[in-house]
Design an enzyme around this catalytic site. Sequence first.
Site, short mmCIF file in Angstrom:
data_model
loop_
_atom_site.label_atom_id
_atom_site.label_comp_id
_atom_site.label_asym_id
_atom_site.label_seq_id
_atom_site.Cartn_x
_atom_site.Cartn_y
_atom_site.Cartn_z
N ASN A 84 0.85 -1.20 0.00
CA ASN A 84 0.00 0.00 0.00
C ASN A 84 0.88 1.24 0.00
OD1 ASN A 84 -2.44 1.52 0.17
ND2 ASN A 84 -2.09 1.81 2.36
N HIS B 23 0.87 5.23 1.26
CA HIS B 23 0.15 6.10 2.21
C HIS B 23 0.83 7.47 2.24
CE1 HIS B 23 -2.37 7.14 5.61
NE2 HIS B 23 -1.30 7.70 6.14
N SER C 67 4.88 6.96 2.32
CA SER C 67 5.41 5.66 2.75
C SER C 67 4.79 4.56 1.91
CB SER C 67 5.04 5.37 4.21
OG SER C 67 5.46 6.41 5.06
N ASP D 166 -2.81 0.87 8.03
CA ASP D 166 -1.63 1.71 7.74
C ASP D 166 -0.48 1.41 8.71
OD1 ASP D 166 -3.08 3.02 5.73
OD2 ASP D 166 -3.81 4.55 7.11
C1 GRF Z 1 -2.44 8.72 -3.19
O1 GRF Z 1 -2.12 9.99 -2.74
C2 GRF Z 1 -2.11 7.68 -2.17
O2 GRF Z 1 -1.10 8.06 -1.29
C3 GRF Z 1 -3.39 7.51 -1.41
O3 GRF Z 1 -4.40 7.71 -2.36
C4 GRF Z 1 -3.93 8.54 -3.40
C5 GRF Z 1 -4.25 7.89 -4.71
O4 GRF Z 1 -4.06 8.74 -5.79
N1 GRF Z 1 -3.42 6.20 -0.77
P1 GRF Z 1 -4.19 8.20 -7.27
O5 GRF Z 1 -5.57 7.58 -7.43
O6 GRF Z 1 -3.09 7.22 -7.51
O7 GRF Z 1 -4.05 9.42 -8.15
#
Ligand code: GRF
Length: 220
Positions: free
Chosen positions: A114, A116, A143, A152
């Site tokens: 994932n 984050h 991260s 998370d």
């Molecule tokens: C990213 O900022 C990620 O960190 C978070 O959700 C967002 C997804 O953005 N988990 P995208 O759909 O890849 O543009």
Amino acid sequence: MKADQAPLPRILVLASGSGTNLQALIDASRERDYPGQIIAVGSNRPGAFALERAAQANIETFVVDHTKFQSREEFDAALMAEIRRHNPDVLVLAGFMRILTTDFVRAFRGIMLNIHPSLLPKYTGLNTHQRVLDAGDQIHGVSIHFVTEELDGGPVIAQAEVHVAPDDTAESLAEKVQEKEHILYPIVIRWFCEGRIHLGSDYVLFDGEPMAAPMRLPEN
Ligand code: GRF
């Protein structure tokens, strides 16, 4: 692929939103030496732009719409079945906005990553950029971690920092963080596909050695 070459590791991406991280991975995986192939993109939202990006890249897509299920368990079971059908080697969460059940997380332990938008363990959950501003932090970032039962909270593989400027807003910080995300996620997925990173009991192994701290992307 030549006849004597092993097939590339199979990457399945789950996304709920615009899919800019998916796009970064699609672009990276087009490089000749990228060690993985995106075999499918799934979403819980039929209208997610990520699906459009996948279709434009000729990648198979599927939707498991969470609003059609009575419970989180039923949704997760349907999603799990769909994922298993594709038999992925790595499951990449890229803005997948659903909290997953313990059964789901256990089923894909060690292959689910994932991204984050904070320097974990700081700021788990939502609205990370505003919370960074409210706290007056000068350093923020992103991260990438293995997904475990703790939201998370799985072992962190890599991080990249951004500086918080006095005039930054939640929006400008989001932009700065996303720029780093698009560099870092394809790199970490590359390492995973090359077999360089593994999940230990509660730590990450890199090239067979437990990592003392997450990898840091050098600044610029
Ligand atoms: C990213 O900022 C990620 O960190 C978070 O959700 C967002 C997804 O953005 N988990 P995208 O759909 O890849 O543009």
